[in-house]
Design an enzyme around this catalytic site. Sequence first.
Site, short mmCIF file in Angstrom:
data_model
loop_
_atom_site.label_atom_id
_atom_site.label_comp_id
_atom_site.label_asym_id
_atom_site.label_seq_id
_atom_site.Cartn_x
_atom_site.Cartn_y
_atom_site.Cartn_z
N LYS A 16 0.86 -1.18 0.00
CA LYS A 16 0.00 0.00 0.00
C LYS A 16 0.89 1.23 0.00
O LYS A 16 1.86 1.31 0.77
CB LYS A 16 -0.89 0.01 1.25
CG LYS A 16 -2.08 0.96 1.15
CD LYS A 16 -3.14 0.41 0.20
CE LYS A 16 -4.46 1.15 0.35
NZ LYS A 16 -5.49 0.59 -0.54
N THR A 63 -4.32 -5.01 0.77
CA THR A 63 -3.66 -3.71 0.92
C THR A 63 -4.49 -2.78 1.81
O THR A 63 -3.92 -1.91 2.49
CB THR A 63 -3.41 -3.05 -0.45
OG1 THR A 63 -4.64 -2.77 -1.10
CG2 THR A 63 -2.56 -3.97 -1.33
N HIS A 252 21.05 26.95 -11.15
CA HIS A 252 21.76 28.11 -11.66
C HIS A 252 21.06 29.42 -11.33
O HIS A 252 19.82 29.53 -11.38
CB HIS A 252 21.94 27.99 -13.16
CG HIS A 252 22.67 26.75 -13.58
ND1 HIS A 252 23.98 26.50 -13.23
CD2 HIS A 252 22.26 25.67 -14.30
CE1 HIS A 252 24.35 25.33 -13.72
NE2 HIS A 252 23.33 24.80 -14.37
#
Length: 294
Positions: A16, A63, A252
């Site tokens: 899960k 699950t 950057h």
Amino acid sequence: MATKVEGFNFEQRHGKARVRVARVWRNKSDNIHSMVEWNVSISLLSDCVSSYVRDDNSDIVATDTMKNTVYVKAKECSEQLSAENFAILLARHFTSFYKQVTTAIPHDHGFKLGSEKHTAEVTVQKSGVLKLTSGIEGLSVLKTTQGKSGFEGFIRDQYTALPETRERMLATEVTALWRYSYESVSSIPRNPLYFTERYLDVKKSLANTFFGPPKEGVYSASVQGTLFQMAKAVLNRFPDISSIQLKMPNIHFLPVNISSKENTIVKFNDDVFLPTDEPHGSIEASLSRFWSKM
């Protein structure tokens, strides 16, 4: 572990993902409240091959049951504990409560009111053998100019346009993973907040090495060089950490110069930059003790 199925090697796991849970502890004596929020994912290695090949679900841990277990176990925690200890608690439950489960792998992401997240992943086998990894995701650090960062002496060829400099902005978003040397559940420290404290100490060590001393700072010749010093500082300071992996994209900050035919609108004086994260440099490395396994 692969299983022979109809002449093939077959590997499977189920679990899960993204189970969000918040737990509050209230100390009535001093009226102090403590709270954590975790995003838990669980993966089970279990003997449920029959569900794949024979439509027999009798060995599957649903699950949805895994999700409910997260909330039940959070409720049972009467004292505050680290994400690592909660993951170990879940793994021990699944490997001991279900005979079909041979290995459990919970992964916790801890939320906080800041840029970074505390992560933890444990692998626990039925025998109690442990693999414990903690980490940081999204630790944003930035070093301004004034002689604290540069990049020069790199390969130059017909495709190179980047000028060399000893004066640039250095910014990155650190992702770190470190492996602990504990090899069994019984060997971990008894303090339920030990790994939370260790996480904070590692984060502080990484940041302090990046920035250097408060007054004078430390010069960075490259992201690579700074990354190595950060990884080395962690291994030198914490003997129970056997290896560390760092990812540090070079984000950057481009100097802003704007002019028209008539006049200069913005003249760069080491003060105005354009932040950009695409494309960015991708720098990563791992450092480990000779006997460790990352």
